[in-house]
Design an enzyme around this catalytic site. Sequence first.
Site, PDB file in Angstrom:
ATOM      1  N   ASP A  98       0.861  -1.179   0.000  1.00 34.31           N
ATOM      2  CA  ASP A  98       0.000   0.000   0.000  1.00 34.31           C
ATOM      3  C   ASP A  98       0.895   1.226   0.000  1.00 34.31           C
ATOM      4  OD1 ASP A  98      -1.847   2.043   0.427  1.00 34.31           O
ATOM      5  OD2 ASP A  98      -3.057   0.859   1.819  1.00 34.31           O
ATOM      6  N   ARG A 100      -0.080   4.386  -0.466  1.00 34.39           N
ATOM      7  CA  ARG A 100      -0.817   5.636  -0.289  1.00 34.39           C
ATOM      8  C   ARG A 100      -0.245   6.474   0.851  1.00 34.39           C
ATOM      9  NH1 ARG A 100      -6.798   3.247  -0.074  1.00 34.39           N
ATOM     10  NH2 ARG A 100      -5.631   1.739   1.193  1.00 34.39           N
TER      11      ARG A 100
END
Length: 203
Positions: free
Chosen positions: A128, A130
């Site tokens: 991930d 982000r």
Amino acid sequence: MTAEVRTRVRIPLRLDGGVAVDAEAVTFRGLADDGEHLAFVLGTPGDVPLVRPHSECLTGDVFGSARCDCGPQLAEAVARISEAGGYLLYLRQEGRGIGLYNKLDAYALQDGGLDTYAANAALGLPEDARDYTVAAQMLQALGVAEVDLLSNNPDKAAQLEAAGIAVRERVATGVFATENNVRYLRAKVEQTGHTLTLPGLAS
């Protein structure tokens, strides 16, 4: 780095499930990654507005892909925030930050049996990628210091708080499980602690 509001424009939104609201779209200058992220002002935000940072998902948000729950989550967020008053932050972080083509490459590996996180790793990519720094900047530019966070993802709350946005409460989204996405949702619970209750799996 400080961001500031660039433009505001009214847009009537029409989403799946009959969700129909009028929103104010806000653009920004000075965001940390120079991305074209948007905030939608929905309803009448109070001192502690309901906020959802929603990462862009072209396949789910636009084309209705059943491999994820992004489209239904987006429609739910718009409806709930419109009622409570707050902001939808639409973040240009396709595929949890790895981009559209890489996301589709990961889908191909998932078809071979890997879960969504293992597929990213097999491609040499982060599970991930982000970063919610821009989400915090957007909120600060809008004069928001504290939020109720509409999310099942504990990392969103942790990153926002680290960036100076207080999270009073984390509000769970609905669970939009189908036969096509239940393996994806189960991986979110098992790998990154999402607060979802799925068949045969306590959260």
